[in-house]
Write an enzyme that holds these catalytic residues in place. Structure first.
Site, PDB file in Angstrom:
ATOM      1  N   ASN A   1       0.856  -1.191   0.000  1.00 21.52           N
ATOM      2  CA  ASN A   1       0.000   0.000   0.000  1.00 21.52           C
ATOM      3  C   ASN A   1       0.899   1.251   0.000  1.00 21.52           C
ATOM      4  O   ASN A   1       1.745   1.417   0.885  1.00 21.52           O
ATOM      5  CB  ASN A   1      -0.898  -0.046   1.252  1.00 21.52           C
ATOM      6  CG  ASN A   1      -1.826   1.148   1.339  1.00 21.52           C
ATOM      7  OD1 ASN A   1      -1.414   2.273   1.072  1.00 21.52           O
ATOM      8  ND2 ASN A   1      -3.061   0.911   1.716  1.00 21.52           N
TER       9      ASN A   1
ATOM     10  N   GLU B   1      -8.721   0.692  -3.213  1.00 24.02           N
ATOM     11  CA  GLU B   1      -9.542   0.788  -1.993  1.00 24.02           C
ATOM     12  C   GLU B   1     -10.409   2.020  -2.069  1.00 24.02           C
ATOM     13  O   GLU B   1      -9.908   3.110  -2.382  1.00 24.02           O
ATOM     14  CB  GLU B   1      -8.633   0.952  -0.776  1.00 24.02           C
ATOM     15  CG  GLU B   1      -8.149  -0.323  -0.190  1.00 24.02           C
ATOM     16  CD  GLU B   1      -7.356  -0.022   1.075  1.00 24.02           C
ATOM     17  OE1 GLU B   1      -7.633   0.973   1.765  1.00 24.02           O
ATOM     18  OE2 GLU B   1      -6.433  -0.792   1.342  1.00 24.02           O
TER      19      GLU B   1
ATOM     20  N   HIS C   1      -3.875  -4.394   7.741  1.00 25.37           N
ATOM     21  CA  HIS C   1      -3.979  -3.206   8.579  1.00 25.37           C
ATOM     22  C   HIS C   1      -3.071  -3.330   9.801  1.00 25.37           C
ATOM     23  O   HIS C   1      -3.253  -4.216  10.633  1.00 25.37           O
ATOM     24  CB  HIS C   1      -5.407  -2.876   9.040  1.00 25.37           C
ATOM     25  CG  HIS C   1      -5.574  -1.386   9.274  1.00 25.37           C
ATOM     26  ND1 HIS C   1      -5.095  -0.768  10.393  1.00 25.37           N
ATOM     27  CD2 HIS C   1      -6.083  -0.405   8.499  1.00 25.37           C
ATOM     28  CE1 HIS C   1      -5.330   0.533  10.301  1.00 25.37           C
ATOM     29  NE2 HIS C   1      -5.924   0.779   9.155  1.00 25.37           N
TER      30      HIS C   1
HETATM   31  N1  PXP Z   1      -6.009  -3.020   4.012  1.00 25.31           N
HETATM   32  C1  PXP Z   1      -6.962  -2.065   4.056  1.00 25.31           C
HETATM   33  C2  PXP Z   1      -8.331  -2.420   3.600  1.00 25.31           C
HETATM   34  C3  PXP Z   1      -6.659  -0.759   4.494  1.00 25.31           C
HETATM   35  O1  PXP Z   1      -7.628   0.172   4.546  1.00 25.31           O
HETATM   36  C4  PXP Z   1      -5.327  -0.459   4.854  1.00 25.31           C
HETATM   37  C5  PXP Z   1      -4.978   0.929   5.274  1.00 25.31           C
HETATM   38  O2  PXP Z   1      -5.187   1.814   4.233  1.00 25.31           O
HETATM   39  C6  PXP Z   1      -4.374  -1.476   4.763  1.00 25.31           C
HETATM   40  C7  PXP Z   1      -4.744  -2.753   4.366  1.00 25.31           C
HETATM   41  C8  PXP Z   1      -2.941  -1.233   5.102  1.00 25.31           C
HETATM   42  O3  PXP Z   1      -2.809  -0.868   6.430  1.00 25.31           O
HETATM   43  P1  PXP Z   1      -1.405  -0.354   6.950  1.00 25.31           P
HETATM   44  O4  PXP Z   1      -1.089   0.887   6.184  1.00 25.31           O
HETATM   45  O5  PXP Z   1      -1.651  -0.131   8.399  1.00 25.31           O
HETATM   46  O6  PXP Z   1      -0.408  -1.441   6.674  1.00 25.31           O
END
Ligand code: PXP
Length: 250
Positions: free
Chosen positions: A12, A75, A199
């Site tokens: 991400n 997303e 996350h």
């Molecule tokens: N998955 C989703 C659906 C998310 O909303 C996020 C945060 O934008 C992430 C994964 C990645 O989370 P992190 O940035 O805490 O690794």
């Protein structure tokens, strides 16, 4: 149970845009980070176009959609505006997330059960356009069942509570969260859903999740981008990949 397949790593890149936007210019470019992530083994790129455009911009999504060779996981909140953008680009995957303007990050999972009808209609055109539809939800049986009923192909389990409990030394809670994630991964898979997770994952928390045999993809952003400050983006990704593979091998 044997793992269902190789675990994919989606990187991400939202927080490359956060750093860029701190100065309002064009540097550092999230697309450049995404291409570098590809070179260092990312299996996909995730970007969250928020309603308030606090990090990723519409132009970033245009660039990613044009230039990536690995799949884009887009997303977004379940709004008409975002649906139109998704239908324009037809990314490999669309991940529906809850969004509140006042939150710092995506705090909880989507309330699918309460909005089943609306969401079923919302995702139908996305599926028809060829996008894989993923729903970001808590490890909650009711939400998983609703996600399956509305026709989502994928769920992404929210690992935030597990990671927070670990970081704050609440180990009993952490273990309970982990157990719920384990059970719900298996349950979602038994309903025919592909299971992703993400996350808050870090080098310290990734392995127990990566070891769940049903989990096919992890989406990780903030920690990797933070770690890139210290060791560079490529090595930060490679270390995450190494830990995931190690966990997968048992
Ligand atoms: N998955 C989703 C659906 C998310 O909303 C996020 C945060 O934008 C992430 C994964 C990645 O989370 P992190 O940035 O805490 O690794």
């Amino acid at each position: 149970m044997q793992p269902l397949g190789k675990l994919r790593l989606g990187v991400n890149i939202d927080h490359v845009a956060t750093v860029r936007n701190a100065r309002g210019g064009a540097y550092p470019d999230p697309l450049r980070a995404a291409k570098l992530a590809e070179d260092f083994g990312a299996d996909g790129i995730t970007a969250h176009l928020r309603e308030d455009r606090r990090h990723i911009s519409d132009a970033d999504i245009d660039g990613l959609a044009r230039a990536l060779t690995v799949p884009l996981n887009f997303e977004m909140a379940a709004t008409a505006e975002m649906q139109a953008i998704a239908l324009k680009h037809k990314p490999h995957a669309v991940c529906l997330v809850p969004e509140k303007r006042e939150e710092r990050t995506t705090e909880g999972g989507l309330e699918v059960a309460r909005e089943e009808n609306r969401l079923a209609h919302f995702i139908a055109p996305l599926r028809d356009a060829g996008c894989r539809v993923s729903i970001f939800i808590a490890a909650d049986r009711k939400q998983i069942e609703a996600a399956a009923r509305i026709g989502a192909q994928v769920i992404e389990l929210h690992t935030g509570a597990y990671c927070d409990a670990h970081a704050e030394g609440r180990f009993e809670e952490r273990d309970a969260e982990l157990e719920a994630l384990r059970e719900m991964s298996a349950y979602a898979h038994s309903l025919g859903l592909e299971v992703h997770a993400g996350h808050g994952l870090t080098y310290d928390t990734v392995k127990p999740i990566a070891a769940f045999p049903e989990v096919m993809e992890l989406n990780i952003g903030h920690f990797i981008i933070g770690e890139a400050i210290f060791r560079g983006l490529g090595p930060a990704i490679e270390e995450m990949r190494r830990l995931m593979d190690e966990a997968r091998e048992g």
